[in-house]
Structure formats: C-alpha cells, structure tokens
Design an enzyme around this catalytic site. Structure first.
Site, mmCIF file in Angstrom:
data_model
loop_
_atom_site.group_PDB
_atom_site.id
_atom_site.type_symbol
_atom_site.label_atom_id
_atom_site.label_comp_id
_atom_site.label_asym_id
_atom_site.label_seq_id
_atom_site.Cartn_x
_atom_site.Cartn_y
_atom_site.Cartn_z
ATOM 1 N N PRO A 51 52.349 25.943 15.393
ATOM 2 C CA PRO A 51 51.549 26.656 14.388
ATOM 3 C C PRO A 51 52.347 27.478 13.372
ATOM 4 C CG PRO A 51 51.330 27.679 16.555
ATOM 5 C CD PRO A 51 52.116 26.435 16.761
ATOM 6 N N HIS A 110 46.035 34.980 -0.711
ATOM 7 C CA HIS A 110 47.339 35.614 -0.509
ATOM 8 C C HIS A 110 48.384 34.991 -1.418
ATOM 9 C CE1 HIS A 110 46.798 37.629 3.698
ATOM 10 N NE2 HIS A 110 45.851 37.944 2.844
ATOM 11 N N TYR A 167 55.852 37.162 9.340
ATOM 12 C CA TYR A 167 56.494 36.288 10.334
ATOM 13 C C TYR A 167 57.780 36.978 10.742
ATOM 14 C CZ TYR A 167 53.419 32.421 8.914
ATOM 15 O OH TYR A 167 52.336 31.620 8.663
ATOM 16 N N TYR A 202 55.183 25.931 2.202
ATOM 17 C CA TYR A 202 54.137 26.761 2.806
ATOM 18 C C TYR A 202 52.811 26.602 2.073
ATOM 19 C CZ TYR A 202 52.085 30.637 5.380
ATOM 20 O OH TYR A 202 51.282 31.399 6.199
ATOM 21 N N LYS A 204 50.216 24.589 9.434
ATOM 22 C CA LYS A 204 49.998 23.280 8.826
ATOM 23 C C LYS A 204 48.957 22.393 9.526
ATOM 24 C CE LYS A 204 52.680 23.397 5.331
ATOM 25 N NZ LYS A 204 51.867 24.452 4.723
HETATM 26 P P1 RFL Z 1 40.301 19.305 16.681
HETATM 27 O O1 RFL Z 1 40.022 20.614 16.021
HETATM 28 O O2 RFL Z 1 40.988 19.320 17.992
HETATM 29 O O3 RFL Z 1 38.899 18.567 16.813
HETATM 30 C C1 RFL Z 1 38.744 17.391 17.574
HETATM 31 C C2 RFL Z 1 37.307 17.309 18.059
HETATM 32 O O4 RFL Z 1 37.121 16.112 18.796
HETATM 33 C C3 RFL Z 1 36.379 16.395 19.972
HETATM 34 N N1 RFL Z 1 36.666 15.351 20.983
HETATM 35 C C4 RFL Z 1 35.841 14.332 21.248
HETATM 36 N N2 RFL Z 1 34.634 14.002 20.760
HETATM 37 C C5 RFL Z 1 34.042 12.883 21.249
HETATM 38 N N3 RFL Z 1 34.603 12.103 22.228
HETATM 39 C C6 RFL Z 1 35.807 12.404 22.757
HETATM 40 N N4 RFL Z 1 36.358 11.641 23.710
HETATM 41 C C7 RFL Z 1 36.483 13.562 22.255
HETATM 42 N N5 RFL Z 1 37.672 14.140 22.540
HETATM 43 C C8 RFL Z 1 37.767 15.219 21.764
HETATM 44 C C9 RFL Z 1 36.846 17.782 20.384
HETATM 45 O O5 RFL Z 1 35.901 18.437 21.235
HETATM 46 C C10 RFL Z 1 36.966 18.455 19.012
HETATM 47 O O6 RFL Z 1 35.758 19.061 18.607
HETATM 48 O O7 RFL Z 1 41.144 18.334 15.725
HETATM 49 P P2 RFL Z 1 41.130 18.155 14.134
HETATM 50 O O8 RFL Z 1 39.733 18.052 13.614
HETATM 51 O O9 RFL Z 1 42.117 17.104 13.845
HETATM 52 O O10 RFL Z 1 41.668 19.571 13.565
HETATM 53 C C11 RFL Z 1 42.985 19.995 13.807
HETATM 54 C C12 RFL Z 1 43.059 21.518 13.870
HETATM 55 O O11 RFL Z 1 42.065 21.998 14.743
HETATM 56 C C13 RFL Z 1 44.439 22.017 14.332
HETATM 57 O O12 RFL Z 1 45.445 21.256 13.749
HETATM 58 C C14 RFL Z 1 44.675 23.494 13.947
HETATM 59 O O13 RFL Z 1 43.803 24.337 14.648
HETATM 60 C C15 RFL Z 1 46.117 23.898 14.221
HETATM 61 N N6 RFL Z 1 46.379 25.312 13.960
HETATM 62 C C16 RFL Z 1 46.570 25.778 12.656
HETATM 63 N N7 RFL Z 1 46.463 24.929 11.609
HETATM 64 C C17 RFL Z 1 46.572 25.404 10.328
HETATM 65 O O14 RFL Z 1 46.477 24.613 9.380
HETATM 66 N N8 RFL Z 1 46.817 26.745 10.043
HETATM 67 C C18 RFL Z 1 46.925 27.646 11.042
HETATM 68 O O15 RFL Z 1 47.062 28.826 10.737
HETATM 69 C C19 RFL Z 1 46.839 27.171 12.407
HETATM 70 N N9 RFL Z 1 46.949 28.028 13.427
HETATM 71 C C20 RFL Z 1 46.471 26.212 15.013
HETATM 72 C C21 RFL Z 1 46.762 27.582 14.712
HETATM 73 C C22 RFL Z 1 46.266 25.809 16.340
HETATM 74 C C23 RFL Z 1 46.360 26.721 17.355
HETATM 75 N N10 RFL Z 1 46.124 26.245 18.687
HETATM 76 C C24 RFL Z 1 45.281 26.878 19.607
HETATM 77 C C25 RFL Z 1 46.511 24.904 19.025
HETATM 78 C C26 RFL Z 1 46.874 28.514 15.720
HETATM 79 C C27 RFL Z 1 46.691 28.089 17.046
HETATM 80 C C28 RFL Z 1 46.882 29.141 18.106
HETATM 81 C C1 PHB Z 2 46.456 32.551 12.254
HETATM 82 O O1 PHB Z 2 45.990 33.474 11.540
HETATM 83 O O2 PHB Z 2 45.878 32.172 13.276
HETATM 84 C C2 PHB Z 2 47.742 31.940 11.878
HETATM 85 C C3 PHB Z 2 48.317 32.258 10.668
HETATM 86 C C4 PHB Z 2 49.531 31.677 10.307
HETATM 87 C C5 PHB Z 2 50.141 30.792 11.175
HETATM 88 C C6 PHB Z 2 49.554 30.454 12.375
HETATM 89 C C7 PHB Z 2 48.333 31.029 12.744
HETATM 90 O O3 PHB Z 2 51.342 30.253 10.816
#
Ligand code: RFL
Ligand code: PHB
Length: 403
Positions: free
Chosen positions: A294, A74, A202, A386, A298
């Site tokens: 989110p 994109h 957005y 971004y 980031k």
């Molecule tokens: P994770 O993905 O939470 O993984 C951590 C892992 O550790 C395990 N764990 C354990 N394992 C062993 N012993 C324990 N005691 C443990 N406790 C936990 C867990 O089961 C898990 O598998 O962290 P990590 O690797 O630091 O990754 C971070 C990302 O997952 C997170 O920042 C993103 O998903 C945030 N996020 C977004 N980030 C982006 O860069 N772009 C996006 O578009 C974006 N959209 C989002 C998001 C997060 C969202 N939610 C649900 C919070 C959209 C949403 C809705």
């Molecule tokens: C997503 O596609 O899940 C998404 C995209 C952009 C954001 C957050 C989540 O800023």
C-alpha cells in the site's frame, strides 16, 4: 433460474462496481455477482487516496457528486527521515493533485447508484463457477437463496480480488505468477480525531515505517510497520499512539490528537502479478490480477485504470464491433500495472526497515531520501508516479454526428 447478459462481472469491489457503472452508461448489459453481503462490502476499510484518473472515471459515469463535495484535494505530501520532514509539491512539480476519499465511500456511492437504477447486483452469491471461457458461449453458475442459477454471457470480467475464483479458473499452465512477500505488515488504526497535518506524512524511522493519513478533517488513519508475528492484542491504542509519536517526528507528535480506535487491523504487504490478464473470454481486473504494497497508494487506482481500459475495450466490441481493443487489453493493462508495481516496490524499499538491513543498506536509504529532498528532478519523478501515470478513458456516449 437461467439468465442472459452481455458481461458477467464477478466481484462487487471497486473494480467490479465501477466496470458495471461504466458499461451501463454505454448501454451494455451486465450482472454483478458478489460473495459477501452489502454491509460487509461497504464496511471494509482500505484505500484512501484517489488519483485524478480515478476521479475522472467516477465523474464520467455520474457517481462523483459526493466525492466532489467531501473529497479533500491534496497538492503535496511529506516524507520524513528520522523525524525531519520535507515536502513533495505534486501540484508544482506535475500540475496534478490527488483526492482523499475513502474506498468505503467510493464503494458506497457505486452501490447506491446501482440500487437507484435497479441494476442487477447479487449479494451473497455463493459457489460462483466460470464455464466455457475458451469457447464462444461462456456461462457462470452460482447459488443464491438456496437456488442454482446460470448466466449465459458474451464475456466475463474477473473483478473478485486476490482470493477470487476468476484467476483460479485460468489453467495453471497458462498463467505465470511474479511475487515478492515482504517480511512485515502494516498495523492500521482509524480514529475520529483531526489529522496531525493537512497532508499525508510517509516516515522512514530507525524503528520502522509510519504513515499519517486521513479520511476527513475529523477522521484520521495512521499506520505503523510491524513484524508479521505481532498480535493485535499486544497493541492497545496508547501503544500505537506512542509509537506514531516517535516515528512521525516532533512536529507531528505535537499536533497529533489521540482518541479511541474505531478500527484496528494488521495487513501483510505483497507485490504480485499474474500474467496474462486474459483467458479466452475472461478478463481480469484489479486485485484479481495484481497486488501492490500500500505504500504508493496504488491498489485501488490500478483497479480503476484496468477497468477504464477494459470498459473501453468491451464498449468497442459490443457497440462498435471492434475486436482489437479486447485482444490487446492484457498487454496494455500489464504495461501500466508493472510501472505501478515498480513504484510501489521502490517506495516500500525506500521507507521500511528490513530485518536483514545492515549499515550499508540503511545508508543507501538515507542517501536516496536526502537526494530526493535536494533534487527537483528526483522529486518530480516521485510526484509523477504518485499522482498516477496516464489512464485511458472510455468514450461512454457516441459523439452525435454533426448536422
Ligand atoms: P476487492 O476490493 O478485493 O474486491 C473484490 C470483491 O470480490 C468479491 N469476491 C467474490 N465475489 C463472488 N465470488 C467469489 N468467488 C468472490 N471472491 C471474492 C470480494 O468479496 C470483494 O467484494 O478488489 P478490487 O475491486 O480489485 O479493488 C482493489 C482494492 O480494493 C485494493 O487494491 C485497495 O484496497 C488497495 N489499497 C489501497 N489502494 C489505493 O489505491 N490507495 C490506497 O491508499 C490503498 N490503501 C489498500 C490500502 C489496501 C489495504 N489492505 C487492507 C489490503 C490500505 C490497505 C491497508
Ligand atoms: C490510507 O489512507 O489508508 C492510505 C493512504 C496512503 C497510502 C496507503 C493507505 O499510501
């Protein structure tokens, strides 16, 4: 059972898996311990936007083949104010773009790479506990298949997310938390329908924020801001589509294809940083150390940039005997973390409806959005953040000496 490795990695989210893959490419041994099973880890629907630096890291460690084929590049995104949109042309303003590729796919590709090389990756490792972190000989204990296990190691990487055990293993007196909890959440819906636009939208609307995103040309991801006391059962699919059609504006509404949700959830929004990101031989990376709302996309990208830095520092120590990059890891990681925290907080404040918002606060949002629309300088600042601030890339292979 007792094992020995150079780096014990806690958590098989994107941070832990990417770190393990990078270290493997540099010839450093590690073992990954994950509390959940593989199906659970692979099915969590989360991020969708990858910065170029994240893509570069995945490429560097050989797990980007499918991402290159299926990821959507994109060059821009749209911002809407009460239905009127303008475009932020990232490519023109910064020379860079982002790639749309789901976190579930990134996780899947990384797990496949681990399985293919027979790497030690233990799912359903319970009661993980970290020991001796402030000494010379740290070790990790856990239970698996009804047995007690112990891993002796040189360093521990805490990649276990916000609720993990790693951050909690740092004595409370030695860590400082900084936090903002927002008075709303995001209701997300995933559906197998084509997106309403070829780029993300957005939207700041009188009724609250909305986001039109996607996973592919046939799979859409949408979000609407909801208050924290909302219940999922009060949001049948039709109500979400109706709300999106209002908040995203007429053009998006006309192009929006409705369909049954294949996933639906409400996520709270939070900004959080724990300092420092190191305690003795424990190094935190990703959500274990910080959370962003989110809005700026980031979270996953910050996890990747921490891991790039940490991999470089561990490689410098284990391969080249240099201690300094590990010593300075926390300060260098935090300096980038805080800039991403700032951007995510700013973009959230600019686009969401706050419960205590008065006419003045609303007009501040409108004036700022109008300013960004009309000023290339303002759009450049937004685009630069971004697409992602610079990330450090580890050198995985030693350059061969010239003959
Ligand atoms: P994770 O993905 O939470 O993984 C951590 C892992 O550790 C395990 N764990 C354990 N394992 C062993 N012993 C324990 N005691 C443990 N406790 C936990 C867990 O089961 C898990 O598998 O962290 P990590 O690797 O630091 O990754 C971070 C990302 O997952 C997170 O920042 C993103 O998903 C945030 N996020 C977004 N980030 C982006 O860069 N772009 C996006 O578009 C974006 N959209 C989002 C998001 C997060 C969202 N939610 C649900 C919070 C959209 C949403 C809705
Ligand atoms: C997503 O596609 O899940 C998404 C995209 C952009 C954001 C957050 C989540 O800023």
């Amino acid at each position: 059972m007792r094992q020995r490795t150079q780096v014990a990695i806690i958590g098989a989210g994107p941070a832990g898996l990417l770190l393990s893959q990078l270290l493997h490419c540099a010839g450093i041994d590690c073992i990954v311990l994950e509390r959940r099973d593989r199906a659970y880890v692979e099915s969590r629907i989360r991020a969708g936007v990858l910065e170029q630096g994240t893509v570069d890291l995945l490429e560097q460690c050989g797990v980007a083949a499918r991402l290159q084929r299926e990821g959507l590049v994109h060059d821009g995104f749209r911002v809407a104010l009460d239905g009127e949109t303008f475009r932020v042309d990232m490519r023109q303003l910064t020379g860079k773009a982002v790639t749309i590729y789901g976190q579930t796919e990134v996780t899947h590709d990384l797990i496949e790479a681990h399985v293919a090389r027979g790497a030690p990756l233990v799912f359903e490792a319970t009661d993980v506990a970290l020991h001796g972190l402030d000494g010379e000989a740290p070790y990790v204990t856990y239970r698996h298949g009804g047995e007690e296990h112990r891993i002796d190691c040189d360093h521990v990487a805490g990649c276990d997310g916000f609720h993990g055990v790693s951050r909690a293993s740092i004595p409370e007196a030695l860590r400082t938390h900084f936090e903002r909890v927002y008075p709303f959440g995001w209701l997300g819906i995933l559906a197998d329908v084509p997106p309403c636009d070829h780029e993300l939208i957005y939207s700041n609307h009188e009724r609250g924020f909305a986001l039109a995103s996607m996973r592919s040309a046939t799979r859409s991801r949408y979000y609407v801001q909801v208050s924290l006391d909302e219940k999922l059962e009060d949001w049948p699919d039709e109500r979400i589509w109706d709300e999106l059609a209002i908040r995203l504006g007429d053009e998006a509404a006309r192009n929006m294809v409705r369909g049954p949700s294949i996933e639906k959830s409400i996520a709270p929004l939070r900004s959080f940083v724990s300092e420092p990101m190191r305690y003795g031989r424990l190094f935190l990376a990703g959500d274990a150390a910080h959370i962003v709302p989110p809005t700026g996309a980031k979270g996953l990208n910050l996890a990747a940039s921490d891991v790039g830095l940490l991999a470089a520092a561990l490689i410098a120590k284990h391969r080249d005997g240099q201690a300094e990059p590990l010593e300075t890891y926390s300060a260098r990681a935090l300096s980038r973390v805080w800039k991403a925290e700032r951007f995510s907080w700013w973009f959230t404040s600019l686009t969401h409806r706050f419960p205590d918002m008065d006419g003045f606060a609303r007009r501040m949002q409108i004036a700022e959005l109008d300013y960004i629309r009309s000023s290339q300088a303002a759009r450049t600042v937004m685009a630069e953040n971004y697409v992602g601030l610079p990330m450090e890339m580890p050198v995985l292979h030693k350059t061969p000496l010239a003959a």
